[in-house]
Write a protein that holds these residues in place. Structure first.
Motif, PDB file in Angstrom:
ATOM      1  N   SER A   1      -6.592   4.565   2.239  1.00  0.00           N
ATOM      2  CA  SER A   1      -5.419   4.858   1.092  1.00  0.00           C
ATOM      3  C   SER A   1      -4.690   5.989   0.934  1.00  0.00           C
ATOM      4  O   SER A   1      -5.058   6.717   1.602  1.00  0.00           O
TER       5      SER A   1
ATOM      6  N   TYR B   1       3.179   5.024  -5.166  1.00  0.00           N
ATOM      7  CA  TYR B   1       1.980   4.068  -4.739  1.00  0.00           C
ATOM      8  C   TYR B   1       1.616   2.946  -4.020  1.00  0.00           C
ATOM      9  O   TYR B   1       1.114   2.605  -2.443  1.00  0.00           O
ATOM     10  N   GLU B   2       2.259   2.073  -4.298  1.00  0.00           N
ATOM     11  CA  GLU B   2       2.897   0.780  -4.070  1.00  0.00           C
ATOM     12  C   GLU B   2       3.490   1.266  -2.640  1.00  0.00           C
ATOM     13  O   GLU B   2       3.464   0.291  -1.489  1.00  0.00           O
TER      14      GLU B   2
ATOM     15  N   ARG C   1       1.183   2.169   0.104  1.00  0.00           N
ATOM     16  CA  ARG C   1      -0.431   1.596  -0.171  1.00  0.00           C
ATOM     17  C   ARG C   1       0.508   0.011   0.964  1.00  0.00           C
ATOM     18  O   ARG C   1      -0.461  -0.239   2.207  1.00  0.00           O
ATOM     19  N   SER C   2       1.840   0.076   0.972  1.00  0.00           N
ATOM     20  CA  SER C   2       2.165  -1.245   2.363  1.00  0.00           C
ATOM     21  C   SER C   2       2.207  -0.515   3.579  1.00  0.00           C
ATOM     22  O   SER C   2       2.082  -0.764   4.337  1.00  0.00           O
TER      23      SER C   2
ATOM     24  N   GLN D   1      -1.108  -0.885   4.769  1.00  0.00           N
ATOM     25  CA  GLN D   1      -1.841  -2.063   5.019  1.00  0.00           C
ATOM     26  C   GLN D   1      -1.473  -2.378   6.756  1.00  0.00           C
ATOM     27  O   GLN D   1      -2.034  -2.475   7.237  1.00  0.00           O
TER      28      GLN D   1
END
Length: 418
Positions: A379, A400-401, A404-405, A408
């Motif tokens: 995270s 944040y986006e 996060r990508s 992943q």
């Protein structure tokens, strides 16, 4: 450094601060490291020495001496917090030292029928002993201590104002209410000093304990003449057995999961709880910060309803077992509660590690969760995202986006390798 061990103090011959520090030296405490730590503090000039001893048993001795005449003036115990402001020592060490000083002041005040603020000792040597012993225990990572029944000598000794019992009234008062158990002895000398009693009262538990012993060390003070056999203290190092009344120490172990691939660590924590219905939000906020500074693993507040329909707060503190009693005492001192509930609980936990990954904003720090060696999840780190948002003057949500990508991608790549 000794990890996740419990100490059992066999006080067959009593206990003093020199005996306990000598046993720590025999157990492996580095004299030069302790000296360096003590010299870094604004304390009176002093010397600490240690020597191997072979009487009354094989062990080590410890001496601590003030070296300048001006430091031999009376020490007023109430002034000690000024001498040890926050930041001088690790906070748990500092709190233990201050608590020992307070214990002596209160016990002496009761025996002499004087105010605690007026209690004084001839010089500051006891304070230096408290700091040296508590630092030594911390350096060896020894935080859970038990003590044997204590010897109670009969008879008197000559003092400045006449004869006094061999076990001084102040010493006995200090140990009253700690759970200490006693056995009579025919040894006709003082076996437990005021400093030794304060160390036991603050740091040790007198409840029965079952443990497997791994190492033994002795602190020794040789006799002054042929008729004086000296004094010794046995320090036993070991691991708590499952049947012990206290929670096992938080020695991490690995537990196989049902998938047969990942592993989780287990440890023990102490969970403290109390209900508060008459403290302001400002005070509760400050309390949370203070508990975390003292070493709590987590602190949470839950709204609740109490008697007379009063809105209240449930305070829950998760702590390492060795800090449970200290944090419980902090709750009693610093809140309006009259009692603190606590229980020892085992937990499964994943391993968390920081890791730097590449993103379109450059390298960023993220939190990665593992079970054994298997990467389970990751995270973004809030502070890292906030830093990037400030530096680039863009919304935090956008950072944040992106993070996060990238996370992943990291997780998918790790699972493909498996």
């Amino acid at each position: 450094m000794l990890q996740n061990q419990v100490v059992y103090l066999d006080c067959y011959d009593g206990i003093t601060a020199p005996l306990l520090l000598g046993a720590l030296f025999e157990m492996g405490l580095d004299l030069n490291v302790l000296k360096k730590a003590m010299d870094a503090l604004p304390l009176p000039d002093h010397t600490i020495t240690s020597q191997k001893q072979y009487t009354p048993v094989r062990g080590s001795s410890a001496t601590l001496t003030l070296t300048t005449p001006e430091t031999l003036s009376p020490w007023k115990l109430a002034e000690t917090p000024v001498l040890l402001p926050p930041g001088m020592l690790k906070e748990p060490v500092r709190q233990h030292v201050l608590s020992m000083v307070q214990r002596i002041a209160e016990a002496t005040g009761r025996v002499r029928n004087i105010s605690v603020k007026d209690v004084q000792l001839p010089d500051m040597t006891p304070l230096l002993w408290f700091i040296a012993v508590t630092l030594g225990l911390d350096m060896l990572n020894l935080h859970t201590l038990y003590a044997s029944p204590l010897p109670m000598p009969s008879g008197t000794q000559q003092g400045p104002q006449g004869h006094k019992p061999l076990l001084l009234p102040e010493t006995l008062e200090l140990l009253a209410g700690t759970g200490a158990t006693w056995r009579p002895t025919t040894i006709g000398r003082e076996l437990i000093t005021l400093e030794g009693a304060a160390l036991l009262a603050e740091l040790a538990s007198f409840e029965p304990v079952n443990f497997s012993m791994t190492q033994v060390a002795y602190g020794c003070v040789p006799g002054n003449n042929a008729s004086d056999g000296g004094q010794s203290l046995r320090l036993c190092l070991g691991n708590l057995s499952p049947s012990s009344r206290r929670a096992p120490q938080p020695a991490p172990s690995l537990v196989q999961t049902t998938q047969g691939q990942a592993e989780a660590e287990t440890d023990w924590v102490t969970v403290l709880e109390t209900n508060i219905d008459n403290m302001s939000g400002e005070l509760l906020g400050g309390l949370l910060d203070h508990l975390l500074e003292l070493g709590a693993l987590d602190v949470s507040y839950t709204p609740m309803q109490m008697k007379k329909n009063r809105p209240a707060t449930l305070i829950r503190v998760i702590a390492p077992p060795e800090l449970g009693e200290q944090l419980a005492m902090s709750l009693l001192r610093e809140t309006t509660t009259l009692g603190v509930r606590f229980q020892h609980m085992q937990r499964l936990k994943a391993r968390r590690e920081p890791r730097t990954i590449q993103t379109s904003f450059g390298p960023m720090l993220v939190k990665v969760k593992y079970l054994g060696e298997q990467l389970i999840s990751a995270s973004p780190e809030y502070e890292e995202c906030a830093r990037v948002a400030r530096e680039r003057n863009i919304p935090l949500a956008d950072v944040y986006e992106v993070a996060r990508s990238a996370v992943q991608t990291l997780i998918i790549g790790s699972r493909k390798k498996v």
